[in-house]
Design an enzyme around this catalytic site. Sequence first.
Site, PDB file in Angstrom:
ATOM      1  N   GLY A  88      17.427  31.208 -12.893  1.00 55.20           N
ATOM      2  CA  GLY A  88      18.709  31.013 -13.571  1.00 55.20           C
ATOM      3  C   GLY A  88      18.565  30.229 -14.861  1.00 55.20           C
ATOM      4  O   GLY A  88      17.474  30.123 -15.419  1.00 55.20           O
TER       5      GLY A  88
ATOM      6  N   LEU B   6      19.703  31.255 -17.644  1.00 53.40           N
ATOM      7  CA  LEU B   6      19.102  32.374 -18.370  1.00 53.40           C
ATOM      8  C   LEU B   6      19.174  32.185 -19.886  1.00 53.40           C
ATOM      9  O   LEU B   6      20.128  31.618 -20.410  1.00 53.40           O
ATOM     10  CB  LEU B   6      19.831  33.669 -17.988  1.00 53.40           C
ATOM     11  CG  LEU B   6      19.825  34.007 -16.491  1.00 53.40           C
ATOM     12  CD1 LEU B   6      20.599  35.291 -16.223  1.00 53.40           C
ATOM     13  CD2 LEU B   6      18.406  34.110 -15.936  1.00 53.40           C
ATOM     14  N   HIS B   7      18.140  32.667 -20.546  1.00 57.71           N
ATOM     15  CA  HIS B   7      18.097  32.632 -22.007  1.00 57.71           C
ATOM     16  C   HIS B   7      17.590  33.978 -22.523  1.00 57.71           C
ATOM     17  O   HIS B   7      17.323  34.890 -21.708  1.00 57.71           O
ATOM     18  CB  HIS B   7      17.219  31.468 -22.499  1.00 57.71           C
ATOM     19  CG  HIS B   7      15.869  31.428 -21.843  1.00 57.71           C
ATOM     20  ND1 HIS B   7      14.908  32.374 -22.060  1.00 57.71           N
ATOM     21  CD2 HIS B   7      15.332  30.565 -20.932  1.00 57.71           C
ATOM     22  CE1 HIS B   7      13.839  32.097 -21.358  1.00 57.71           C
ATOM     23  NE2 HIS B   7      14.060  31.000 -20.634  1.00 57.71           N
TER      24      HIS B   7
ATOM     25  N   HIS C  26      14.720  35.753 -20.737  1.00 61.25           N
ATOM     26  CA  HIS C  26      15.068  36.482 -19.507  1.00 61.25           C
ATOM     27  C   HIS C  26      15.723  37.816 -19.853  1.00 61.25           C
ATOM     28  O   HIS C  26      15.446  38.844 -19.230  1.00 61.25           O
ATOM     29  CB  HIS C  26      16.059  35.678 -18.647  1.00 61.25           C
ATOM     30  CG  HIS C  26      15.501  34.409 -18.096  1.00 61.25           C
ATOM     31  ND1 HIS C  26      15.945  33.164 -18.481  1.00 61.25           N
ATOM     32  CD2 HIS C  26      14.550  34.192 -17.160  1.00 61.25           C
ATOM     33  CE1 HIS C  26      15.288  32.241 -17.806  1.00 61.25           C
ATOM     34  NE2 HIS C  26      14.431  32.829 -17.005  1.00 61.25           N
TER      35      HIS C  26
ATOM     36  N   ASP D  33       4.397  31.499 -18.534  1.00 61.59           N
ATOM     37  CA  ASP D  33       3.744  30.970 -17.337  1.00 61.59           C
ATOM     38  C   ASP D  33       2.567  31.898 -17.011  1.00 61.59           C
ATOM     39  O   ASP D  33       2.592  32.657 -16.048  1.00 61.59           O
ATOM     40  CB  ASP D  33       4.750  30.906 -16.181  1.00 61.59           C
ATOM     41  CG  ASP D  33       5.901  29.979 -16.519  1.00 61.59           C
ATOM     42  OD1 ASP D  33       5.645  28.800 -16.775  1.00 61.59           O
ATOM     43  OD2 ASP D  33       7.058  30.444 -16.573  1.00 61.59           O
TER      44      ASP D  33
ATOM     45  N   ARG E 127      14.251  24.732 -19.530  1.00 58.37           N
ATOM     46  CA  ARG E 127      14.156  23.268 -19.683  1.00 58.37           C
ATOM     47  C   ARG E 127      14.512  22.813 -21.103  1.00 58.37           C
ATOM     48  O   ARG E 127      14.845  21.642 -21.309  1.00 58.37           O
ATOM     49  CB  ARG E 127      12.746  22.796 -19.353  1.00 58.37           C
ATOM     50  CG  ARG E 127      12.412  22.910 -17.873  1.00 58.37           C
ATOM     51  CD  ARG E 127      11.132  22.158 -17.548  1.00 58.37           C
ATOM     52  NE  ARG E 127      10.943  22.064 -16.121  1.00 58.37           N
ATOM     53  CZ  ARG E 127      10.323  22.986 -15.380  1.00 58.37           C
ATOM     54  NH1 ARG E 127       9.836  24.047 -15.956  1.00 58.37           N
ATOM     55  NH2 ARG E 127      10.201  22.809 -14.076  1.00 58.37           N
TER      56      ARG E 127
HETATM   57  O1  PAF Z   1       9.071  31.738 -13.252  1.00 58.36           O
HETATM   58  C1  PAF Z   1      10.047  31.474 -12.526  1.00 58.36           C
HETATM   59  O2  PAF Z   1      11.199  31.401 -12.974  1.00 58.36           O
HETATM   60  C2  PAF Z   1       9.799  31.209 -11.057  1.00 58.36           C
HETATM   61  O3  PAF Z   1       8.566  30.587 -10.855  1.00 58.36           O
HETATM   62  C3  PAF Z   1       9.928  32.464 -10.173  1.00 58.36           C
HETATM   63  C4  PAF Z   1       8.865  33.482 -10.537  1.00 58.36           C
HETATM   64  C5  PAF Z   1      11.314  33.070 -10.346  1.00 58.36           C
HETATM   65  C6  PAF Z   1       9.744  32.086  -8.710  1.00 58.36           C
HETATM   66  O4  PAF Z   1      10.699  31.161  -8.289  1.00 58.36           O
END
Ligand code: PAF
Length: 284
Positions: A31, A33-34, A37, A154, A191
């Site tokens: 969530g 969201l930006h 996403h 990530d 964040r």
């Molecule tokens: O990258 C994320 O937002 C989270 O680590 C994920 C992949 C949704 C798992 O909770």
Amino acid sequence: MMLFESHKYLRNHIENQLDASKSIGFVPTMGALHDGHIALMDRALSDNDFLIVSIFVNPTQFNNPEDLDKYPRILEQDLELMKSRLDSDRFLVYAPTVEDVYGHNTASKTYNFDGLENVMEGEKRPGHFNGVGTVLQFLFKVVQPDNAYFGEKDFQQLQIIKKLVTSLNLDIKIIGCPIHREKSGLAMSSRNARLSRDGLEKAAQIYQILQKAKTSFKTHTVPETLNFVTDQIKSVSEFTLEYFTIADENSLQTATEKNPSYTYRGFIVVHLEGVRLIDNILLD
Ligand code: PAF
């Protein structure tokens, strides 16, 4: 747009209302969201017949309770953003409670990701990747997508998810998508919303330093590039460097010298105004 809170209802809907011959793209999120996403969702919509998005702040992947507490939870805003930005109604959202996912035992399983989990984020955030693996194993079982989309911000998580899918023998294609950046170059992250205006400006220097590191890496050794980045980060008094590592992007093993058969990436974590900022760059 349909919103599900229960995995049983969602599974039932997928089995009985969605055409089994059509492809499902999946974008799991926490969530807040930006645009990053939304770019993953756009890609999933263009590659697939249907999109499923999950919104769930997964407690087991937070090793720091304060970080979990402070993580933004703005479901209504997230749903509005999706409605206004996605140019399609071929999607649904699964936003479960902790109980729907974990029942009465909010705990992680333990995984062996062939060492990928022991470096960088895995070393600094003990248990983090067990939490990520646990929630994704659950979500993949419920959604059973053809394709699942993750951002390269990530990058270690992306490699670990590929390993998870292979080791569980799941027929899901994991698709890594380029890092989405603000105009300033700052990698988009939920964040970032916790940074002040001044913090947002300062944080943009992280990517500028990474770009200089890429240039430095062409003509300098690994230790020289490491020292260069450390000095550059230290020169911004508000930054605290947690780590900058140069590693092979497949094994994620730390490099001490260059080997032409490896592909190197620089991975960085910087703290600013109490916010942990993560980024990475392809070095060659
Ligand atoms: O990258 C994320 O937002 C989270 O680590 C994920 C992949 C949704 C798992 O909770």
